[in-house]
Write a protein that holds these residues in place. Structure first.
Motif, PDB file in Angstrom:
ATOM      1  N   GLU A  29      -4.531   4.875   7.455  1.00  0.00           N
ATOM      2  CA  GLU A  29      -4.292   3.428   7.466  1.00  0.00           C
ATOM      3  C   GLU A  29      -5.101   2.797   6.349  1.00  0.00           C
ATOM      4  OE1 GLU A  29      -5.726   0.073  10.482  1.00  0.00           O
ATOM      5  OE2 GLU A  29      -4.131   1.328  11.317  1.00  0.00           O
ATOM      6  N   LEU A  30      -4.430   2.065   5.477  1.00  0.00           N
ATOM      7  CA  LEU A  30      -5.077   1.347   4.384  1.00  0.00           C
ATOM      8  C   LEU A  30      -5.012  -0.142   4.686  1.00  0.00           C
ATOM      9  CD1 LEU A  30      -3.533   3.218   1.307  1.00  0.00           C
ATOM     10  CD2 LEU A  30      -5.655   3.736   2.530  1.00  0.00           C
ATOM     11  N   SER A  31      -6.164  -0.759   4.883  1.00  0.00           N
ATOM     12  CA  SER A  31      -6.241  -2.203   5.107  1.00  0.00           C
ATOM     13  C   SER A  31      -6.433  -2.862   3.752  1.00  0.00           C
ATOM     14  CB  SER A  31      -7.402  -2.539   6.040  1.00  0.00           C
ATOM     15  OG  SER A  31      -7.195  -1.946   7.312  1.00  0.00           O
ATOM     16  N   MET A  32      -5.439  -3.649   3.370  1.00  0.00           N
ATOM     17  CA  MET A  32      -5.403  -4.241   2.044  1.00  0.00           C
ATOM     18  C   MET A  32      -6.068  -5.617   2.035  1.00  0.00           C
ATOM     19  SD  MET A  32      -3.759  -1.756   0.692  1.00  0.00           S
ATOM     20  CE  MET A  32      -3.313  -2.362  -0.925  1.00  0.00           C
ATOM     21  N   PRO A  33      -6.457  -6.102   0.841  1.00  0.00           N
ATOM     22  CA  PRO A  33      -6.964  -7.467   0.745  1.00  0.00           C
ATOM     23  C   PRO A  33      -5.908  -8.440   1.303  1.00  0.00           C
ATOM     24  CG  PRO A  33      -7.288  -6.301  -1.329  1.00  0.00           C
ATOM     25  CD  PRO A  33      -6.436  -5.424  -0.457  1.00  0.00           C
ATOM     26  N   GLY A  34      -6.355  -9.426   2.006  1.00  0.00           N
ATOM     27  CA  GLY A  34      -5.423 -10.384   2.591  1.00  0.00           C
ATOM     28  C   GLY A  34      -4.969 -10.007   3.985  1.00  0.00           C
ATOM     29  N   GLY A  35      -5.383  -8.831   4.468  1.00  0.00           N
ATOM     30  CA  GLY A  35      -5.103  -8.467   5.848  1.00  0.00           C
ATOM     31  C   GLY A  35      -3.882  -7.600   6.103  1.00  0.00           C
ATOM     32  N   SER A  36      -3.057  -7.348   5.095  1.00  0.00           N
ATOM     33  CA  SER A  36      -1.890  -6.489   5.324  1.00  0.00           C
ATOM     34  C   SER A  36      -2.335  -5.027   5.358  1.00  0.00           C
ATOM     35  CB  SER A  36      -0.824  -6.707   4.250  1.00  0.00           C
ATOM     36  OG  SER A  36      -1.279  -6.235   2.998  1.00  0.00           O
ATOM     37  N   LYS A  37      -1.435  -4.160   5.798  1.00  0.00           N
ATOM     38  CA  LYS A  37      -1.750  -2.738   5.915  1.00  0.00           C
ATOM     39  C   LYS A  37      -0.642  -1.890   5.312  1.00  0.00           C
ATOM     40  CE  LYS A  37      -4.368  -3.222  10.170  1.00  0.00           C
ATOM     41  NZ  LYS A  37      -5.686  -2.761   9.895  1.00  0.00           N
ATOM     42  N   LEU A  38      -1.043  -0.719   4.864  1.00  0.00           N
ATOM     43  CA  LEU A  38      -0.118   0.361   4.517  1.00  0.00           C
ATOM     44  C   LEU A  38      -0.463   1.512   5.452  1.00  0.00           C
ATOM     45  CD1 LEU A  38      -0.397   0.294   0.632  1.00  0.00           C
ATOM     46  CD2 LEU A  38       1.641  -0.245   1.941  1.00  0.00           C
ATOM     47  N   ILE A  39       0.541   2.093   6.082  1.00  0.00           N
ATOM     48  CA  ILE A  39       0.326   3.204   6.996  1.00  0.00           C
ATOM     49  C   ILE A  39       1.056   4.419   6.436  1.00  0.00           C
ATOM     50  CG2 ILE A  39       0.553   4.051   9.364  1.00  0.00           C
ATOM     51  CD1 ILE A  39      -1.106   1.480   9.182  1.00  0.00           C
ATOM     52  N   LEU A  63       5.876   6.325   5.132  1.00  0.00           N
ATOM     53  CA  LEU A  63       5.101   5.195   4.624  1.00  0.00           C
ATOM     54  C   LEU A  63       5.640   3.926   5.251  1.00  0.00           C
ATOM     55  CD1 LEU A  63       3.201   3.659   2.635  1.00  0.00           C
ATOM     56  CD2 LEU A  63       5.055   3.814   0.941  1.00  0.00           C
ATOM     57  N   ALA A  64       4.763   3.159   5.879  1.00  0.00           N
ATOM     58  CA  ALA A  64       5.125   1.838   6.400  1.00  0.00           C
ATOM     59  C   ALA A  64       4.397   0.809   5.551  1.00  0.00           C
ATOM     60  CB  ALA A  64       4.726   1.697   7.857  1.00  0.00           C
ATOM     61  N   ALA A  65       5.171  -0.093   4.962  1.00  0.00           N
ATOM     62  CA  ALA A  65       4.635  -1.151   4.103  1.00  0.00           C
ATOM     63  C   ALA A  65       5.252  -2.477   4.534  1.00  0.00           C
ATOM     64  CB  ALA A  65       4.968  -0.868   2.640  1.00  0.00           C
ATOM     65  N   ARG A  66       4.725  -3.556   4.013  1.00  0.00           N
ATOM     66  CA  ARG A  66       5.283  -4.866   4.327  1.00  0.00           C
ATOM     67  C   ARG A  66       6.768  -4.930   3.962  1.00  0.00           C
ATOM     68  NH1 ARG A  66       2.074  -9.914   1.996  1.00  0.00           N
ATOM     69  NH2 ARG A  66       1.438  -8.145   0.771  1.00  0.00           N
ATOM     70  N   ALA A  67       7.162  -4.216   2.907  1.00  0.00           N
ATOM     71  CA  ALA A  67       8.553  -4.238   2.437  1.00  0.00           C
ATOM     72  C   ALA A  67       9.481  -3.343   3.263  1.00  0.00           C
ATOM     73  CB  ALA A  67       8.623  -3.825   0.973  1.00  0.00           C
ATOM     74  N   GLY A  68       8.920  -2.491   4.130  1.00  0.00           N
ATOM     75  CA  GLY A  68       9.769  -1.629   4.944  1.00  0.00           C
ATOM     76  C   GLY A  68       9.180  -0.243   5.122  1.00  0.00           C
ATOM     77  N   GLY A  69       9.992   0.634   5.683  1.00  0.00           N
ATOM     78  CA  GLY A  69       9.559   1.993   5.960  1.00  0.00           C
ATOM     79  C   GLY A  69      10.292   2.996   5.077  1.00  0.00           C
ATOM     80  N   TYR A  70       9.599   4.080   4.734  1.00  0.00           N
ATOM     81  CA  TYR A  70      10.144   5.101   3.845  1.00  0.00           C
ATOM     82  C   TYR A  70       9.795   6.481   4.392  1.00  0.00           C
ATOM     83  CZ  TYR A  70       9.951   1.005   0.833  1.00  0.00           C
ATOM     84  OH  TYR A  70      10.079  -0.264   0.323  1.00  0.00           O
ATOM     85  N   HIS A  71      10.705   7.426   4.209  1.00  0.00           N
ATOM     86  CA  HIS A  71      10.500   8.811   4.638  1.00  0.00           C
ATOM     87  C   HIS A  71      10.613   9.704   3.408  1.00  0.00           C
ATOM     88  CE1 HIS A  71      12.181   7.792   8.908  1.00  0.00           C
ATOM     89  NE2 HIS A  71      11.207   6.992   8.539  1.00  0.00           N
ATOM     90  N   PHE A  72       9.678  10.639   3.264  1.00  0.00           N
ATOM     91  CA  PHE A  72       9.612  11.505   2.092  1.00  0.00           C
ATOM     92  C   PHE A  72       9.634  12.967   2.511  1.00  0.00           C
ATOM     93  CE2 PHE A  72       7.598   7.520   1.189  1.00  0.00           C
ATOM     94  CZ  PHE A  72       8.065   7.181  -0.070  1.00  0.00           C
ATOM     95  N   ASP A 103      11.669  10.204  -1.555  1.00  0.00           N
ATOM     96  CA  ASP A 103      12.254   9.382  -0.496  1.00  0.00           C
ATOM     97  C   ASP A 103      13.626   9.926  -0.123  1.00  0.00           C
ATOM     98  OD1 ASP A 103      12.350   7.002   1.215  1.00  0.00           O
ATOM     99  OD2 ASP A 103      13.876   6.291  -0.191  1.00  0.00           O
ATOM    100  N   THR A 104      13.876  10.035   1.171  1.00  0.00           N
ATOM    101  CA  THR A 104      15.130  10.620   1.643  1.00  0.00           C
ATOM    102  C   THR A 104      16.338   9.732   1.371  1.00  0.00           C
ATOM    103  OG1 THR A 104      14.772   9.732   3.883  1.00  0.00           O
ATOM    104  CG2 THR A 104      13.975  11.982   3.439  1.00  0.00           C
ATOM    105  N   ARG A 105      16.144   8.454   1.105  1.00  0.00           N
ATOM    106  CA  ARG A 105      17.271   7.556   0.806  1.00  0.00           C
ATOM    107  C   ARG A 105      17.451   7.317  -0.684  1.00  0.00           C
ATOM    108  NH1 ARG A 105      15.802   2.726   4.722  1.00  0.00           N
ATOM    109  NH2 ARG A 105      13.791   3.502   4.086  1.00  0.00           N
ATOM    110  N   SER A 106      16.375   6.925  -1.355  1.00  0.00           N
ATOM    111  CA  SER A 106      16.500   6.517  -2.769  1.00  0.00           C
ATOM    112  C   SER A 106      16.144   7.618  -3.756  1.00  0.00           C
ATOM    113  CB  SER A 106      15.592   5.312  -3.028  1.00  0.00           C
ATOM    114  OG  SER A 106      14.229   5.707  -2.994  1.00  0.00           O
ATOM    115  N   GLY A 107      15.410   8.623  -3.304  1.00  0.00           N
ATOM    116  CA  GLY A 107      14.937   9.655  -4.216  1.00  0.00           C
ATOM    117  C   GLY A 107      13.670   9.279  -4.958  1.00  0.00           C
ATOM    118  N   ALA A 108      13.114   8.085  -4.661  1.00  0.00           N
ATOM    119  CA  ALA A 108      11.881   7.637  -5.319  1.00  0.00           C
ATOM    120  C   ALA A 108      10.734   8.578  -4.963  1.00  0.00           C
ATOM    121  CB  ALA A 108      11.539   6.214  -4.898  1.00  0.00           C
TER     122      ALA A 108
END
Length: 110
Positions: free
Chosen positions: A42-52, A64-73, A82-87
């Protein structure tokens, strides 16, 4: 990939993230609090948001769970993709961390 290979590769990815965060703290780049419990980082970012970042051993994925959504690798030919975009995982993590920290950040694999 064998379960042992998955554990080694996913563990190396989490360790690389922790090393980046530690370096940034030492160099006063950004104040990110990292807390790891087993395969969950768990990464607690400045401003209180998190990346998991969470390993998923049964699926042999990293999530990866981010404010913008969830990603699976999944690990493909030496990279977590990434299983959807290939990123690529570290590229997408860098983009999401930069957005949530309000400054350019670049995570790199070990």
């Amino acid at each position: 990939m064998s379960d042992a290979d998955y554990r080694s590769r996913s563990g190396a990815a989490l360790a690389a993230i922790e090393a980046c965060v530690d370096r940034w703290l030492d160099e006063d780049v950004v104040d990110i609090d990292a807390h790891r419990t087993g395969g969950l980082l768990e990464l607690s970012m400045p401003g209180g948001s998190k990346l998991i970042i969470n390993t998923q051993p049964p699926l042999q994925e990293i999530w990866l769970a981010a404010r913008a959504g969830g990603y699976h690798f999944r690990h493909v030919e030496g990279r977590w993709l990434d299983t959807r975009s290939g990123a690529e995982f570290f590229e997408l993590l860098s983009i999401q961390a930069s957005a949530q920290a309000g400054k350019a950040l670049r995570f790199e694999p070990a």
